[in-house]
Design a protein around this motif. Structure first.
Motif, mmCIF file in Angstrom:
data_model
loop_
_atom_site.group_PDB
_atom_site.id
_atom_site.type_symbol
_atom_site.label_atom_id
_atom_site.label_comp_id
_atom_site.label_asym_id
_atom_site.label_seq_id
_atom_site.Cartn_x
_atom_site.Cartn_y
_atom_site.Cartn_z
ATOM 1 N N ALA A 1 0.805 -1.229 0.000
ATOM 2 C CA ALA A 1 0.000 0.000 0.000
ATOM 3 C C ALA A 1 0.832 1.271 0.000
ATOM 4 C CB ALA A 1 -0.935 0.000 1.219
ATOM 5 N N GLY A 2 2.129 1.148 0.282
ATOM 6 C CA GLY A 2 2.968 2.339 0.328
ATOM 7 C C GLY A 2 2.910 3.070 1.656
ATOM 8 N N GLY A 3 2.430 2.406 2.710
ATOM 9 C CA GLY A 3 2.364 3.032 4.026
ATOM 10 C C GLY A 3 3.695 2.977 4.741
ATOM 11 N N THR A 4 3.690 3.402 6.010
ATOM 12 C CA THR A 4 4.917 3.439 6.798
ATOM 13 C C THR A 4 5.190 2.072 7.397
ATOM 14 O OG1 THR A 4 4.566 5.762 7.353
ATOM 15 C CG2 THR A 4 6.084 4.527 8.744
ATOM 16 N N SER A 5 6.298 1.487 7.045
ATOM 17 C CA SER A 5 6.713 0.214 7.609
ATOM 18 C C SER A 5 6.822 0.328 9.120
ATOM 19 C CB SER A 5 8.069 -0.187 7.020
ATOM 20 O OG SER A 5 8.834 -0.936 7.919
ATOM 21 N N PRO A 6 6.291 -0.655 9.886
ATOM 22 C CA PRO A 6 6.416 -0.580 11.343
ATOM 23 C C PRO A 6 7.862 -0.476 11.815
ATOM 24 C CG PRO A 6 4.785 -2.236 10.729
ATOM 25 C CD PRO A 6 5.436 -1.780 9.462
ATOM 26 N N THR B 1 12.897 5.331 12.393
ATOM 27 C CA THR B 1 13.019 6.753 12.046
ATOM 28 C C THR B 1 12.732 7.634 13.250
ATOM 29 O OG1 THR B 1 12.374 6.278 9.761
ATOM 30 C CG2 THR B 1 12.204 8.560 10.486
ATOM 31 N N GLN B 2 11.757 7.245 14.059
ATOM 32 C CA GLN B 2 11.477 8.007 15.273
ATOM 33 C C GLN B 2 12.674 7.966 16.219
ATOM 34 O OE1 GLN B 2 9.312 10.131 15.795
ATOM 35 N NE2 GLN B 2 7.195 9.480 15.639
ATOM 36 N N LEU B 3 13.324 6.818 16.318
ATOM 37 C CA LEU B 3 14.517 6.727 17.165
ATOM 38 C C LEU B 3 15.617 7.650 16.646
ATOM 39 C CD1 LEU B 3 14.700 2.869 17.833
ATOM 40 C CD2 LEU B 3 14.000 4.673 19.423
ATOM 41 N N ILE B 4 15.762 7.724 15.320
ATOM 42 C CA ILE B 4 16.750 8.634 14.736
ATOM 43 C C ILE B 4 16.414 10.078 15.099
ATOM 44 C CG2 ILE B 4 17.619 9.585 12.564
ATOM 45 C CD1 ILE B 4 17.343 6.788 11.370
ATOM 46 N N ASP B 5 15.139 10.444 14.928
ATOM 47 C CA ASP B 5 14.742 11.829 15.153
ATOM 48 C C ASP B 5 14.793 12.219 16.630
ATOM 49 O OD1 ASP B 5 14.359 11.956 12.462
ATOM 50 O OD2 ASP B 5 12.168 11.932 12.527
ATOM 51 N N LEU B 6 14.555 11.256 17.525
ATOM 52 C CA LEU B 6 14.527 11.561 18.953
ATOM 53 C C LEU B 6 15.887 11.379 19.622
ATOM 54 C CD1 LEU B 6 11.151 9.818 19.903
ATOM 55 C CD2 LEU B 6 11.560 12.276 19.605
ATOM 56 N N ALA B 7 16.819 10.729 18.936
ATOM 57 C CA ALA B 7 18.125 10.473 19.542
ATOM 58 C C ALA B 7 18.883 11.773 19.759
ATOM 59 C CB ALA B 7 18.941 9.541 18.641
ATOM 60 N N PRO B 8 19.615 11.882 20.861
ATOM 61 C CA PRO B 8 20.433 13.081 21.084
ATOM 62 C C PRO B 8 21.542 13.180 20.050
ATOM 63 C CG PRO B 8 20.936 11.389 22.714
ATOM 64 C CD PRO B 8 19.736 10.913 21.962
ATOM 65 N N GLY B 9 22.029 14.393 19.861
ATOM 66 C CA GLY B 9 23.054 14.611 18.847
ATOM 67 C C GLY B 9 24.281 13.753 19.043
ATOM 68 N N ALA B 10 24.679 13.522 20.305
ATOM 69 C CA ALA B 10 25.867 12.717 20.565
ATOM 70 C C ALA B 10 25.694 11.298 20.041
ATOM 71 C CB ALA B 10 26.152 12.696 22.070
ATOM 72 N N ALA B 11 24.466 10.756 20.123
ATOM 73 C CA ALA B 11 24.220 9.406 19.623
ATOM 74 C C ALA B 11 24.352 9.356 18.110
ATOM 75 C CB ALA B 11 22.830 8.937 20.054
ATOM 76 N N LYS B 12 23.838 10.381 17.428
ATOM 77 C CA LYS B 12 23.965 10.424 15.965
ATOM 78 C C LYS B 12 25.438 10.532 15.569
ATOM 79 C CE LYS B 12 19.517 12.554 14.748
ATOM 80 N NZ LYS B 12 18.922 12.719 16.073
ATOM 81 N N ILE C 1 1.658 2.347 15.133
ATOM 82 C CA ILE C 1 0.688 3.341 14.652
ATOM 83 C C ILE C 1 1.140 4.747 15.033
ATOM 84 C CG2 ILE C 1 -1.683 4.173 14.897
ATOM 85 C CD1 ILE C 1 -2.517 1.249 15.308
ATOM 86 N N LEU C 2 1.575 4.929 16.286
ATOM 87 C CA LEU C 2 2.008 6.252 16.737
ATOM 88 C C LEU C 2 3.250 6.720 15.979
ATOM 89 C CD1 LEU C 2 1.510 5.943 20.606
ATOM 90 C CD2 LEU C 2 0.137 7.262 18.980
ATOM 91 N N ALA C 3 4.191 5.800 15.738
ATOM 92 C CA ALA C 3 5.401 6.171 15.001
ATOM 93 C C ALA C 3 5.052 6.644 13.594
ATOM 94 C CB ALA C 3 6.359 4.981 14.940
ATOM 95 N N PRO D 1 1.268 8.569 0.926
ATOM 96 C CA PRO D 1 0.524 9.634 0.242
ATOM 97 C C PRO D 1 -0.543 10.301 1.104
ATOM 98 C CG PRO D 1 -0.199 7.469 -0.524
ATOM 99 C CD PRO D 1 0.993 7.242 0.351
ATOM 100 N N ASN D 2 -1.105 9.583 2.112
ATOM 101 C CA ASN D 2 -2.122 10.198 2.969
ATOM 102 C C ASN D 2 -2.061 9.578 4.361
ATOM 103 O OD1 ASN D 2 -3.993 7.817 3.114
ATOM 104 N ND2 ASN D 2 -4.167 8.231 0.902
ATOM 105 N N HIS D 3 -2.830 10.162 5.292
ATOM 106 C CA HIS D 3 -2.706 9.775 6.693
ATOM 107 C C HIS D 3 -3.160 8.340 6.929
ATOM 108 C CE1 HIS D 3 -2.117 10.792 10.907
ATOM 109 N NE2 HIS D 3 -3.207 10.099 11.172
ATOM 110 N N PHE D 4 -4.259 7.920 6.289
ATOM 111 C CA PHE D 4 -4.736 6.566 6.529
ATOM 112 C C PHE D 4 -3.734 5.530 6.034
ATOM 113 C CE2 PHE D 4 -6.997 2.754 4.997
ATOM 114 C CZ PHE D 4 -7.475 2.289 6.227
ATOM 115 N N VAL D 5 -3.196 5.756 4.856
ATOM 116 C CA VAL D 5 -2.241 4.802 4.297
ATOM 117 C C VAL D 5 -0.996 4.711 5.184
ATOM 118 C CG1 VAL D 5 -0.694 4.361 2.351
ATOM 119 C CG2 VAL D 5 -3.057 5.039 1.934
ATOM 120 N N ARG D 6 -0.560 5.837 5.743
ATOM 121 C CA ARG D 6 0.654 5.822 6.549
ATOM 122 C C ARG D 6 0.483 4.983 7.809
ATOM 123 N NH1 ARG D 6 1.610 12.000 8.447
ATOM 124 N NH2 ARG D 6 3.579 11.111 9.177
#
Length: 517
Positions: free
Chosen positions: A18-23, A29-40, A93-95, A104-109
């Motif tokens: 369907a092209g949605g967000t893989s679990p 990706t959320q872990l990447i975005d929430l990780a502190p700069g030192a971890a990156k 779902i939250l991620a 392409p849209n919220h439901f698909v994601r």
């Protein structure tokens, strides 16, 4: 574990179809975005391009451990096990709902997360119903089956299973869950996502109106092991935050130019190819590059000058920035002056004689000489907003990196490698130096604590490309340290002061130790 695996596998299959967000990708990706700069910084420095598969492996390992713990708890507290298993689906779902996505849209994601939640929860309920046959909550009012005297006697001893346990049914359910999980995950890996490689290679880039000048003779140092002057596409560094590479369809891709402009523009990929294209040799550098690091490369790019598009849109007087957005929602802030001051800032469609590779931004990316990539080199770009730095903050500046980041004068030793063993007598060192938009005027090498000695510079292609150098010296037996420094055409000498990549690029002198026999 089987229940969670089935949910995850069918969730991944749903994402592929369907092209949605893989679990897995959504949580990663959320872990990447929430990780502190030192971890990156640690991941880029120590893991390099392996950081993404390592993160995926960590997510899968965490799910496995979590599911096993939930199963162990479920042996005595089945409701807790159901709640913990459902939590995995809720997290998916939250991620997807709150993170960056290509959907392409919220439901698909969020659809893959919903499938993960439903399948995992149903799976754990089926297993627990078999393990706890006397407490079938799905049949209210029906008394629990009474155990026979023989089974009661067996239960009093070291029984292998609870009374009423149906081994055949359990094995069948376990097999079904295992097949669902493994089959779904396997199928998701082979189902093509986005456009194919054949589609990308089938695109014909028009001949540029302004060709790159022929490379002068002698741009390549004649020393085995030194970096190739033009970095092949498969070897070009890749540093970004995406766990899966977008494969955007050029037929549906579009770019919007808006914000503080007199006229909004919306361009298709065909529109870009119909415009005046230029071809330039440009060296790119990642701000995460440590002193002497590998995250720098030189390529021949084809693209549309960004300045021409901005002139057509009519930039308003008090604008000072361009906020560019990638297809996944990542934002980058670029100084407007760097796109309009005459340098060859382009929306690139070609790299080293072919359409952009998927990994490097197909179908369109930004290439801006003289700036580190995190403020200039947006890949898979779909939006350019003319704005002011005071009115927004971009992805990396939100994480402690500088707003503006001109590339620092730098140099690297490619040959000999660290702790190489060489023969006493005439020896050679070689490497590259770069100072995009300024150019390299001089490179010097120091042997141990001796005087700085001039290296021989290869021919210069342009001020926007790196420059190769060689240094010949008489190697005497023992251990020796070679150190390199560069001077750009403004007279600025590469600093010896050490600085980490954060917040605006590393600095210091690269050295290497050799053992002379």
């Amino acid at each position: 574990m089987l229940a969670a695996g089935a949910g995850l596998g069918l969730g991944e299959l749903t994402a592929a179809l369907a092209g949605g967000t893989s679990p897995v990708v959504g949580v990663g990706t959320q872990l990447i975005d929430l990780a502190p700069g030192a971890a990156k910084d640690f991941a880029v420095k120590n893991l390099g391009t392996a950081d993404k598969p390592v993160l995926i492996g960590v997510v899968l390992l965490a799910v496995t451990v979590f599911a096993l713990l939930a199963g162990a708890i479920g042996a005595t507290r089945p409701r807790v096990a159901v709640a913990l298993t459902a939590l995995l689906g809720v997290l998916a779902i939250l991620a997807a709902a709150t993170g960056r996505t290509l959907a392409p849209n919220h439901f698909v994601r969020v659809l893959p997360g919903i499938i993960t939640l439903l399948v995992a929860t149903i799976g754990i309920l089926l297993v627990l119903r078999i393990l706890h046959p006397g407490s079938r909550t799905s049949q209210p009012g029906k008394p629990a089956a009474k155990a026979s005297p023989e089974s009661a006697g067996a239960a009093a001893g070291p029984a292998e299973a609870p009374a009423g346990f149906d081994r055949r049914r359990f094995l069948g359910t376990a097999m079904a869950l295992g097949v669902a999980g493994a089959g779904g995950l396997g199928a998701s890996l082979v189902i093509p996502a986005g456009v194919s490689e054949a589609t990308r290679r089938g695109i014909r880039i028009p001949v540029p109106a302004s060709r790159a000048r022929a490379m002068p003779a002698g741009v390549m140092a004649d020393v085995p092991g030194v970096s190739r002057f033009v970095t092949p596409n498969p070897s070009f560094y890749r540093v970004d935050t995406l766990l899966t590479v977008p494969k955007v369809d050029p037929r549906t891709w579009s770019l919007r130019i808006h914000g503080m402009v007199d006229r909004e523009l919306e361009l298709s990929f065909a529109d870009l190819l119909d415009r005046r294209l230029i071809e330039r040799d440009i060296t790119l550098t990642c701000v995460s590059n440590e002193v002497g690091g590998p995250y720098v490369g030189n390529a021949r790019w084809i693209g549309v000058p960004i300045a021409e598009l901005l002139r057509e849109a009519g930039v308003q007087g008090d604008a000072d920035a361009i906020k560019s957005t990638s297809v996944d929602g990542l934002t980058i802030g670029t100084p407007l002056k760097a796109l309009t001051d005459g340098r060859d800032a382009i929306l690139a469609v070609g790299m080293n004689g072919e359409p952009l590779p998927f990994e490097h931004g197909f179908p369109v990316r930004m290439v801006v000489p003289g700036l580190y990539g995190y403020v200039s080199a947006t890949k898979w770009v779909v939006d350019l907003e003319v704005t002011k730095f005071a009115d927004f903050s971009a992805y990396w500046t939100d994480r402690g990196w500088a707003v503006e980041a001109p590339i620092k004068t730098s140099s690297r030793i490619d040959v000999p490698k660290g702790f190489a063993r060489i023969k006493a007598g005439p020896a050679v060192a070689a490497g590259v130096a770069w100072a995009q938009q300024r150019g390299i005027a001089k490179v010097e090498v120091q042997v141990d604590d001796g005087e700085w000695q001039p290296a021989k510079l290869a021919a210069e292609d342009s001020i926007d490309t790196w420059r190769q150098w060689t240094f010949r010296w008489n190697a005497t037996p023992g251990n020796h340290t070679l150190t390199v420094r560069a001077t750009d055409t403004t007279g600025e000498v590469q600093t010896a002061d050490r600085a980490a990549p954060r917040p605006n690029g590393s600095s210091g002198l690269h050295n290497t130790v050799v053992m002379v026999e």
